[in-house]
Write a protein that holds these residues in place. Structure first.
Motif, PDB file in Angstrom:
ATOM      1  N   ILE A  14      -0.219 -11.544  -5.767  1.00 60.80           N
ATOM      2  CA  ILE A  14       1.047 -12.193  -5.067  1.00 60.80           C
ATOM      3  C   ILE A  14       0.631 -13.082  -4.065  1.00 60.80           C
ATOM      4  CG2 ILE A  14       3.065 -11.188  -3.715  1.00 60.80           C
ATOM      5  CD1 ILE A  14       2.710  -8.784  -5.262  1.00 60.80           C
ATOM      6  N   ALA A  15      -0.383 -12.759  -3.164  1.00 62.63           N
ATOM      7  CA  ALA A  15      -0.841 -13.707  -2.251  1.00 62.63           C
ATOM      8  C   ALA A  15      -1.373 -15.033  -2.769  1.00 62.63           C
ATOM      9  CB  ALA A  15      -1.903 -13.054  -1.400  1.00 62.63           C
ATOM     10  N   THR A  16      -2.201 -15.003  -3.855  1.00 58.73           N
ATOM     11  CA  THR A  16      -2.480 -16.257  -4.373  1.00 58.73           C
ATOM     12  C   THR A  16      -1.465 -17.035  -5.060  1.00 58.73           C
ATOM     13  OG1 THR A  16      -4.553 -14.978  -5.297  1.00 58.73           O
ATOM     14  CG2 THR A  16      -3.946 -17.127  -6.392  1.00 58.73           C
ATOM     15  N   PHE A  17      -0.466 -16.511  -5.882  1.00 56.50           N
ATOM     16  CA  PHE A  17       0.740 -17.279  -6.497  1.00 56.50           C
ATOM     17  C   PHE A  17       1.527 -17.694  -5.323  1.00 56.50           C
ATOM     18  CE2 PHE A  17      -0.991 -15.184 -10.451  1.00 56.50           C
ATOM     19  CZ  PHE A  17      -1.175 -15.988 -10.905  1.00 56.50           C
ATOM     20  N   LEU A  18       1.964 -16.943  -4.457  1.00 54.91           N
ATOM     21  CA  LEU A  18       2.810 -17.211  -3.454  1.00 54.91           C
ATOM     22  C   LEU A  18       2.274 -18.160  -2.469  1.00 54.91           C
ATOM     23  CD1 LEU A  18       5.523 -16.595  -2.603  1.00 54.91           C
ATOM     24  CD2 LEU A  18       4.497 -14.625  -1.040  1.00 54.91           C
ATOM     25  N   ASN A  19       0.930 -18.432  -1.959  1.00 52.65           N
ATOM     26  CA  ASN A  19       0.453 -19.405  -1.267  1.00 52.65           C
ATOM     27  C   ASN A  19       0.393 -20.747  -2.022  1.00 52.65           C
ATOM     28  OD1 ASN A  19       0.206 -18.063   1.301  1.00 52.65           O
ATOM     29  ND2 ASN A  19      -1.570 -17.009   0.442  1.00 52.65           N
ATOM     30  N   ILE A  20       0.059 -20.826  -3.203  1.00 52.92           N
ATOM     31  CA  ILE A  20       0.019 -21.901  -4.142  1.00 52.92           C
ATOM     32  C   ILE A  20       1.614 -22.418  -3.933  1.00 52.92           C
ATOM     33  CG2 ILE A  20      -0.125 -22.837  -6.329  1.00 52.92           C
ATOM     34  CD1 ILE A  20      -2.392 -20.846  -6.970  1.00 52.92           C
ATOM     35  N   THR A  29      -0.504 -20.434   4.825  1.00 54.84           N
ATOM     36  CA  THR A  29      -0.962 -19.424   4.284  1.00 54.84           C
ATOM     37  C   THR A  29      -0.350 -17.983   5.059  1.00 54.84           C
ATOM     38  OG1 THR A  29      -3.152 -19.283   5.331  1.00 54.84           O
ATOM     39  CG2 THR A  29      -2.689 -20.311   2.909  1.00 54.84           C
ATOM     40  N   ILE A  30      -0.373 -18.064   6.257  1.00 53.57           N
ATOM     41  CA  ILE A  30      -0.185 -16.972   7.220  1.00 53.57           C
ATOM     42  C   ILE A  30       1.312 -16.441   6.605  1.00 53.57           C
ATOM     43  CG2 ILE A  30       0.713 -16.328   9.559  1.00 53.57           C
ATOM     44  CD1 ILE A  30      -1.323 -17.972  10.406  1.00 53.57           C
ATOM     45  N   ILE A  31       2.292 -17.222   6.306  1.00 51.63           N
ATOM     46  CA  ILE A  31       3.501 -16.719   5.843  1.00 51.63           C
ATOM     47  C   ILE A  31       3.550 -16.230   4.217  1.00 51.63           C
ATOM     48  CG2 ILE A  31       5.965 -17.369   5.679  1.00 51.63           C
ATOM     49  CD1 ILE A  31       4.752 -17.894   8.500  1.00 51.63           C
ATOM     50  N   GLY A  32       2.689 -16.724   3.588  1.00 55.32           N
ATOM     51  CA  GLY A  32       2.397 -16.112   2.434  1.00 55.32           C
ATOM     52  C   GLY A  32       2.106 -14.671   2.303  1.00 55.32           C
ATOM     53  N   TYR A  33       1.049 -14.618   3.135  1.00 53.24           N
ATOM     54  CA  TYR A  33       0.238 -13.138   3.347  1.00 53.24           C
ATOM     55  C   TYR A  33       1.346 -12.187   3.885  1.00 53.24           C
ATOM     56  CZ  TYR A  33      -4.461 -15.157   2.805  1.00 53.24           C
ATOM     57  OH  TYR A  33      -5.383 -15.481   2.258  1.00 53.24           O
ATOM     58  N   ILE A  34       2.181 -12.574   4.832  1.00 52.70           N
ATOM     59  CA  ILE A  34       3.086 -11.683   5.473  1.00 52.70           C
ATOM     60  C   ILE A  34       4.167 -11.262   4.175  1.00 52.70           C
ATOM     61  CG2 ILE A  34       5.275 -11.528   7.036  1.00 52.70           C
ATOM     62  CD1 ILE A  34       3.471 -13.356   9.020  1.00 52.70           C
ATOM     63  N   PHE A  35       4.671 -12.410   3.544  1.00 53.21           N
ATOM     64  CA  PHE A  35       5.728 -12.007   2.331  1.00 53.21           C
ATOM     65  C   PHE A  35       4.942 -11.095   1.245  1.00 53.21           C
ATOM     66  CE2 PHE A  35       8.186 -15.982   3.121  1.00 53.21           C
ATOM     67  CZ  PHE A  35       9.147 -15.400   4.223  1.00 53.21           C
ATOM     68  N   THR A  36       3.694 -11.321   1.192  1.00 49.48           N
ATOM     69  CA  THR A  36       2.853 -10.393   0.246  1.00 49.48           C
ATOM     70  C   THR A  36       2.821  -9.064   0.791  1.00 49.48           C
ATOM     71  OG1 THR A  36       1.528 -12.318  -0.446  1.00 49.48           O
ATOM     72  CG2 THR A  36       0.634  -9.715  -0.613  1.00 49.48           C
ATOM     73  N   GLY A  37       2.708  -8.754   1.948  1.00 50.97           N
ATOM     74  CA  GLY A  37       2.730  -7.380   2.772  1.00 50.97           C
ATOM     75  C   GLY A  37       4.019  -6.829   2.411  1.00 50.97           C
ATOM     76  N   PHE A  38       4.975  -7.726   2.772  1.00 54.77           N
ATOM     77  CA  PHE A  38       6.489  -7.030   2.544  1.00 54.77           C
ATOM     78  C   PHE A  38       6.748  -6.649   1.136  1.00 54.77           C
ATOM     79  CE2 PHE A  38      10.949  -7.861   1.389  1.00 54.77           C
ATOM     80  CZ  PHE A  38      11.643  -7.151   1.990  1.00 54.77           C
ATOM     81  N   ALA A  39       6.339  -7.568   0.222  1.00 54.02           N
ATOM     82  CA  ALA A  39       6.546  -7.310  -1.274  1.00 54.02           C
ATOM     83  C   ALA A  39       5.616  -5.812  -1.634  1.00 54.02           C
ATOM     84  CB  ALA A  39       6.095  -8.328  -2.167  1.00 54.02           C
ATOM     85  N   ILE A  40       4.480  -5.725  -1.017  1.00 51.43           N
ATOM     86  CA  ILE A  40       3.644  -4.711  -1.595  1.00 51.43           C
ATOM     87  C   ILE A  40       4.340  -3.391  -1.057  1.00 51.43           C
ATOM     88  CG2 ILE A  40       1.386  -3.632  -1.098  1.00 51.43           C
ATOM     89  CD1 ILE A  40       1.421  -5.689  -3.220  1.00 51.43           C
ATOM     90  N   ALA A  41       4.803  -3.306   0.115  1.00 49.60           N
ATOM     91  CA  ALA A  41       5.346  -2.175   0.802  1.00 49.60           C
ATOM     92  C   ALA A  41       6.427  -1.793  -0.052  1.00 49.60           C
ATOM     93  CB  ALA A  41       5.788  -2.523   2.421  1.00 49.60           C
ATOM     94  N   TYR A  42       7.294  -2.688  -0.502  1.00 49.00           N
ATOM     95  CA  TYR A  42       8.711  -2.501  -1.273  1.00 49.00           C
ATOM     96  C   TYR A  42       8.454  -1.970  -2.654  1.00 49.00           C
ATOM     97  CZ  TYR A  42      12.941  -3.417  -3.646  1.00 49.00           C
ATOM     98  OH  TYR A  42      14.337  -3.119  -4.235  1.00 49.00           O
ATOM     99  N   LEU A  43       7.317  -2.615  -3.300  1.00 51.18           N
ATOM    100  CA  LEU A  43       6.888  -2.286  -4.693  1.00 51.18           C
ATOM    101  C   LEU A  43       6.277  -0.939  -4.689  1.00 51.18           C
ATOM    102  CD1 LEU A  43       5.511  -5.776  -6.066  1.00 51.18           C
ATOM    103  CD2 LEU A  43       7.701  -4.665  -6.347  1.00 51.18           C
ATOM    104  N   PHE A  44       5.238  -0.429  -3.673  1.00 48.06           N
ATOM    105  CA  PHE A  44       4.827   0.618  -3.975  1.00 48.06           C
ATOM    106  C   PHE A  44       5.167   1.884  -2.855  1.00 48.06           C
ATOM    107  CE2 PHE A  44       1.855  -2.554  -5.715  1.00 48.06           C
ATOM    108  CZ  PHE A  44       1.515  -1.994  -6.743  1.00 48.06           C
ATOM    109  N   GLU A  45       6.304   1.511  -1.908  1.00 45.54           N
ATOM    110  CA  GLU A  45       7.004   2.417  -1.286  1.00 45.54           C
ATOM    111  C   GLU A  45       5.939   2.874  -0.096  1.00 45.54           C
ATOM    112  OE1 GLU A  45       8.694   5.498  -3.495  1.00 45.54           O
ATOM    113  OE2 GLU A  45      10.387   3.903  -4.340  1.00 45.54           O
ATOM    114  N   LEU A  46       5.211   1.748   0.404  1.00 49.68           N
ATOM    115  CA  LEU A  46       4.138   2.433   1.257  1.00 49.68           C
ATOM    116  C   LEU A  46       4.833   2.611   2.848  1.00 49.68           C
ATOM    117  CD1 LEU A  46       1.331  -0.100   0.506  1.00 49.68           C
ATOM    118  CD2 LEU A  46       1.528   2.128  -0.310  1.00 49.68           C
TER     119      LEU A  46
END
Length: 540
Positions: A14-20, A29-46
């Motif tokens: 997610i981080a790779t493709f989103l930052n591209i 890239t900071i913003i891409g990482y933050i959105f990645t974290g949000f997506a991971i938390a949502y997908l895996f219910e962390l």
């Protein structure tokens, strides 16, 4: 274990493709990482409030603080003392003080929490602003210099803010007792750092470099960084403070540039993890319930920070420069996010307030690249002042110099001739024995692997007249040429080819200035031989 690998692979993808994708819109890239974290938390219910996530987040900041400490130069600060210590102090105090008072009296937030919020929001994004300024050549403008000075003070101000979190979160002791304990701890940690820096660090690193194993060198640096962080934590400070002091210790070392080059990948990777953990703590439901407050806070913060910087700079540099500097610093920063996360984990700020402020800061950081890209249009629309304050300031770095890569026999001969010609030069060498030899002769020989982009940047390669490669290792020669070609500026590369195949490889890299070792040696030998023959004939 399988679930952990799935999370890691998903986050990386997610981080790779989103930052591209975001790179196409000049979003950092900071913003891409933050959105990645949000997506991971949502997908895996962390879970969001997870102690392990907090530790990972702080470990990322540890390396950011270390690199800031590594670049911390008293001489550099004194050259910009007014921009740093006057304008920077005014900006942090005014913005932090007013926001803290507003948070306490208008929103009913407890005093200690209001102080942390106020001074956290006073900080701007060093990572985003300086990267964009460097990429666009804006760092050498008047407003670029003013922004840099204020950002430097903000980086220094992080230390007392982190100290405030430590003091405010400790409820068991009185303030006077905490201050006294803090004073003793400061004396102990500074004393230990001074003794280590003076009597241990350089000797230890010399032994490590003598071993000539790159992974041991990196491991030794990590040992000092993590060790200093752990020592600071044991004395009641944050890990980040210890890392900052470790960076300052190593900034005086002759290995500084190599350390920085080796640790940049660690820093960037761990910062990526930090911003992913920030994204994982964002609660979408809470955002949906408080979107009005988020938008209000965003507008209020960005407008107020712009006006404060504009006000403190207006009378000294004029409206256009002051407004541009204000627009550059109107966002929240990476340290704002770190401080809010640490304050939340220390129960100084409620989760709801923390979420609202984190999202507000993230949105301001997303907007920053667009603001900086259209800065001239914004200022032209808001100011009638003539455009006479945006002139370029020349860099304090050296220029029109020769960079010699390698201080072996050939490099030493080149340096000897450059000295006779009175040409400005510097030498990059990875063999510590040769570095010590050159320095004993009073020559500007610096320890570092020339085949690393950070090392070349620190040598001001883009301002150099030419780069002479005096290295016999073919692989290093080719790698160095590839890295030199990756710079945007046209760099004159002078390289030595041992044979036809090596010359062919260099030509394939579009290296125009190639000296054929065999051909030049043959010419020189024949020239000397013919001169001797002519001398004999003339004697007869």
């Amino acid at each position: 274990m399988d679930n952990l690998l799935t999370i890691i692979l998903s986050a990386t993808a997610i981080a790779t493709f989103l930052n591209i994708l975001l790179k196409r819109f000049n979003i950092p890239t900071i913003i891409g990482y933050i959105f990645t974290g949000f997506a991971i938390a949502y997908l895996f219910e962390l879970g969001r409030n997870n102690d392990s996530l907090t530790h990972v987040a702080e470990f990322g900041i540890v390396f950011l603080m270390f690199t800031i400490g590594l670049e911390f130069s008293i001489k550099h600060l004194m050259a910009m003392k007014k921009d740093v210590f006057f304008y920077g102090l005014l900006q942090v105090c005014l913005v932090g003080g007013v926001i803290a008072l507003s948070a306490e009296f208008l929103f009913g937030i407890e005093k200690k929490s209001a102080i942390i919020i106020g001074y956290a929001l006073a900080l701007s994004s060093t990572a985003i602003v300086l990267k964009i300024f460097n990429d666009r050549g804006m760092i050498h403008t008047v407003y670029g210099r003013k922004a840099l000075g204020i950002l430097l003070f903000q980086d220094i101000a992080v230390i007392p803010i982190l100290l405030m979190i430590n003091i405010f979160s400790n409820q068991e002791s009185s303030l006077s007792t905490l201050l006294l304990q803090t004073f003793y701890s400061v004396v102990i940690i500074l004393g230990l750092m001074f003794l280590i820096a003076k009597y241990v660090l350089n000797r230890f690193l010399s032994l490590v470099v003598w071993a000539d194993t790159e992974e041991i060198f990196i491991a030794a640096v990590l040992l000092f960084v993590v060790g200093a962080s752990f020592l600071a934590h044991m004395l009641g400070f944050s890990y980040s403070l210890g890392a900052f002091l470790a960076g300052m210790m190593m900034s005086e070392s002759q290995y500084k540039h190599q350390i920085e080059a080796d640790l940049v990948p660690f820093r960037d990777l761990l910062l990526g993890l930090f911003f992913i953990t920030v994204g994982m703590q964002i609660d979408f439901n809470l955002i949906a319930q408080n979107y009005g407050m988020i938008l209000f806070s965003l507008a209020l913060m960005m407008v107020f920070k712009t006006l404060v910087v504009f006000g403190i700079l207006f009378f000294s540099v004029g409206g256009r420069v002051a407004l541009k500097t204000g627009l550059a610093l109107c966002q929240g920063g990476e340290f704002t996010l770190a401080i809010l996360a640490l304050a939340s984990s220390s129960h100084l700020i409620s989760p709801t307030v923390s979420q609202i402020l984190i999202v507000t800061v993230v949105i301001s950081m997303v907007m920053t690249p667009f603001i900086l890209k259209n800065m001239k249009k914004i200022v032209d629309a808001m100011s009638q002042e003539p455009n006479n304050g945006d002139f370029m300031i020349h860099s304090s770095g050296i220029k029109d110099h020769i960079i010699v890569c390698g201080y072996g026999k050939l490099g030493q001969e080149i340096v000897y001739r450059l000295k006779k010609m009175n040409v400005n030069y510097l030498v990059l060498e990875h063999d510590i024995n040769l570095v010590k030899l050159g320095q004993s002769r009073g020559e500007p020989v610096y320890f570092g692997n020339a085949a690393e982009k950070t090392i070349l940047k620190n040598a001001f390669v883009e301002n150099a007249k030419a780069v002479i490669i005096a290295i016999n290792n073919e692989k290093k020669l080719i790698l160095l040429c590839e890295i030199l070609k990756s710079f945007n500026a046209p760099i004159k590369i002078v390289a030595k080819a041992s044979d036809y195949d090596e010359k062919k490889l260099l030509k394939s890299l579009h290296v125009k200035h190639i000296v054929n070792e065999g051909r030049e040696a043959a010419k020189a030998l024949l020239k000397v031989a013919m001169e001797e023959d002519e001398a004999l004939l003339s004697d007869k």
